[in-house]
Design a protein around this motif. Sequence first.
Motif, mmCIF file in Angstrom:
data_model
loop_
_atom_site.group_PDB
_atom_site.id
_atom_site.type_symbol
_atom_site.label_atom_id
_atom_site.label_comp_id
_atom_site.label_asym_id
_atom_site.label_seq_id
_atom_site.Cartn_x
_atom_site.Cartn_y
_atom_site.Cartn_z
ATOM 1 N N TYR A 79 0.123 -9.019 -6.184
ATOM 2 C CA TYR A 79 0.374 -7.930 -7.121
ATOM 3 C C TYR A 79 0.962 -6.726 -6.388
ATOM 4 N N GLY A 80 1.677 -5.888 -7.121
ATOM 5 C CA GLY A 80 2.221 -4.658 -6.580
ATOM 6 C C GLY A 80 1.572 -3.451 -7.226
ATOM 7 N N VAL A 81 2.119 -2.285 -6.937
ATOM 8 C CA VAL A 81 1.611 -1.031 -7.504
ATOM 9 C C VAL A 81 2.788 -0.244 -8.065
ATOM 10 N N GLN A 82 2.675 0.158 -9.321
ATOM 11 C CA GLN A 82 3.661 1.021 -9.961
ATOM 12 C C GLN A 82 3.080 2.425 -10.067
ATOM 13 N N PHE A 91 8.090 6.384 -11.168
ATOM 14 C CA PHE A 91 8.946 6.985 -10.144
ATOM 15 C C PHE A 91 8.965 6.194 -8.844
ATOM 16 N N ALA A 92 8.083 5.196 -8.672
ATOM 17 C CA ALA A 92 8.101 4.393 -7.443
ATOM 18 C C ALA A 92 7.284 3.126 -7.671
ATOM 19 N N SER A 93 7.608 2.106 -6.882
ATOM 20 C CA SER A 93 6.840 0.858 -6.906
ATOM 21 C C SER A 93 6.677 0.357 -5.480
ATOM 22 N N THR A 207 -0.793 -3.306 -10.519
ATOM 23 C CA THR A 207 -1.588 -2.095 -10.699
ATOM 24 C C THR A 207 -0.674 -0.945 -11.112
ATOM 25 N N GLN A 208 -1.181 -0.081 -11.961
ATOM 26 C CA GLN A 208 -0.465 1.127 -12.367
ATOM 27 C C GLN A 208 -1.291 2.340 -11.960
ATOM 28 N N ASP A 381 12.083 0.216 2.690
ATOM 29 C CA ASP A 381 11.436 -0.992 3.209
ATOM 30 C C ASP A 381 10.075 -0.665 3.803
ATOM 31 N N TYR A 382 9.965 0.464 4.484
ATOM 32 C CA TYR A 382 8.698 0.900 5.078
ATOM 33 C C TYR A 382 7.627 1.064 4.005
ATOM 34 N N ILE A 383 8.046 1.587 2.840
ATOM 35 C CA ILE A 383 7.093 1.830 1.754
ATOM 36 C C ILE A 383 6.845 0.566 0.946
ATOM 37 N N LEU A 384 7.934 -0.093 0.510
ATOM 38 C CA LEU A 384 7.788 -1.232 -0.393
ATOM 39 C C LEU A 384 7.062 -2.396 0.254
ATOM 40 N N GLN A 385 7.242 -2.588 1.559
ATOM 41 C CA GLN A 385 6.640 -3.728 2.244
ATOM 42 C C GLN A 385 5.318 -3.383 2.938
ATOM 43 N N LEU A 386 4.771 -2.236 2.593
ATOM 44 C CA LEU A 386 3.465 -1.812 3.122
ATOM 45 C C LEU A 386 3.451 -1.706 4.647
ATOM 46 N N ARG A 387 4.595 -1.339 5.229
ATOM 47 C CA ARG A 387 4.628 -1.215 6.686
ATOM 48 C C ARG A 387 3.862 0.009 7.172
ATOM 49 N N PHE A 388 3.484 0.902 6.253
ATOM 50 C CA PHE A 388 2.675 2.055 6.641
ATOM 51 C C PHE A 388 1.220 1.670 6.878
ATOM 52 N N LYS A 389 0.818 0.474 6.482
ATOM 53 C CA LYS A 389 -0.548 0.018 6.723
ATOM 54 C C LYS A 389 -0.732 -0.236 8.221
ATOM 55 N N PRO A 390 -1.761 0.353 8.850
ATOM 56 C CA PRO A 390 -1.958 0.154 10.300
ATOM 57 C C PRO A 390 -2.048 -1.329 10.650
#
Length: 546
Positions: A79-82, A91-93, A207-208, A381-390
């Motif tokens: 699942y993703g997050v809207q 405004f973002a997903s 998720t919304q 890509d950093y945001i959409l692919q969850l690359r900010f997760k440690p």
Amino acid sequence: MNPATSAAFDADVIIVGAGPVGLTLANLLGVHGVRTLVLERHASTVAEPRAVSIDDESLRTMQAAGLAESVTRDCVLAYGVQYFSWTGKPFASILPTRQEYGYPKRNAFRQPLLEATLRDGTRRFDSLHILFNHELLGFEQDDEGVSCRVRRADGGELSLRARWLAGCDGGRSMVREACGITLEGSTFAERWLIVDLEQRTTPLRHTQTFCDPLRPAIRLPGPYGTLRYEFMLRAHEDDAFALDEQRFRGWMAQRCPADRDLPLVRKVVYTFHARVAQRWRDRRVFLAGDAAHLTPPFAGQGLNSGIRDATNLAWKLAAVTRWGAPATLLDSYEPERRPHAAALIQMALRIGLFMQPKTKAGAALMQSALRIACLLPAARDYILQLRFKPKPVLRSGFFQPPPLPGEWVSEMLPQPLMDLPDRSRCLLDELLGTGFAVIGWDTPALRHAAAALVPAGAPWRAVVLRRASEDFIAGETLPHNVALARDGSGALDEFLDRLGAQAIVVRPDRYWSRLVCHGEAWTAPAATATAATADTPWPALRPETA
């Protein structure tokens, strides 16, 4: 283990708490044949929904426990997050598609179903028993083990003794309190209302998140038509105000009118925490899960951090009780786990600031910044692919950096689908087994010397690799415990090349513990590292770095 010395112990390990973390630890110890008792003061596992998100690392652990298929059957995978602005417009997903560890990054589940699967999974092992309706009253430690006083369901008392005790008994841990260990960190003033529902009629699986300063809210679809809403409360709104059913059903209708009249399963108000135990070990007693750290819910990482604790601790307890490893190996548990758990808490706090705007101006500023960032491919890509997760990396603990310049960290091995000589395919971990593994480029030396790279007494397998550009040759024979495979995606090729490694030794939790670099002689770890004790081939632990 020597039967003569084990006779005085009822178990090698006693686990307190049959929640997801305790049951995961129990199943992993069962895989390794460690004699284990689980004490749970309640009559069974939980019936009400609690945690709702399980990530790729945790599903990889379920795979190691032999339960991945059963667990994923009860999940909404990938699942993703809207995100919706304060004006109600998207405004973002965040829609991650990478599966570097073999499973989707985010998956919705129901805790009662997960706990039931883990509970039933323990029945596979003769070495493992759960004692429901048994409450730990107290314990005493000595140099050899832990003696426990336990209250049975009939009110009588029972004495049990084990070599090690694991406190997986939640945020109000009796084990932690008995050890005199305090929690450090913050309890936040923000309170949230959780509403769990069933018989959802809308098919959206994502998720919304409504970043609305008037009433921040989250809508989380789950498996089998379940649904969760979370609403942030204001300081002046007491529990009675929030729990009024007509009121919160009105809030739901503002987000999705079709949800207004769904059957109610649970409603509860909670306050979130960002706290970590002062220490995670007291001699022969360990803390794991919420007993060791409390994580804000915004990143869905509280339960997942606890499962990582169980994954790390399980193989080390197995190594010490069954494989001949020195007890000093267990010293690496907290140094390896604490930094990642703390980093995820900080990530959750940052996400919480974004999800809980205080004013319309603040909401507009943050949401505009995210929109602009998503216009840049690298940032998107950093945001959409969850690359900010440690990332799961180890800076100290049980791994041996090569004698090369640079600041080395131990990383988790990716898990791609592997091509096999018979043209079948499987996930990498199916080839690696449940113990240590050696994986590297196929050479005669690696085929025949792999066993010398693994600590003596530990179970092991070896996987020798062809490059993604290479094919298999018919009629090849392989030594015992050695498999031949190829990663057609090239992920393993890139991983080994980036490390400059000809082969790597992989721990049971899938982090590397040793690199064999190009041109290095094939030698056993004991010959290249100071031993933890004078008579063991297990390498010493890497001390904490500054």
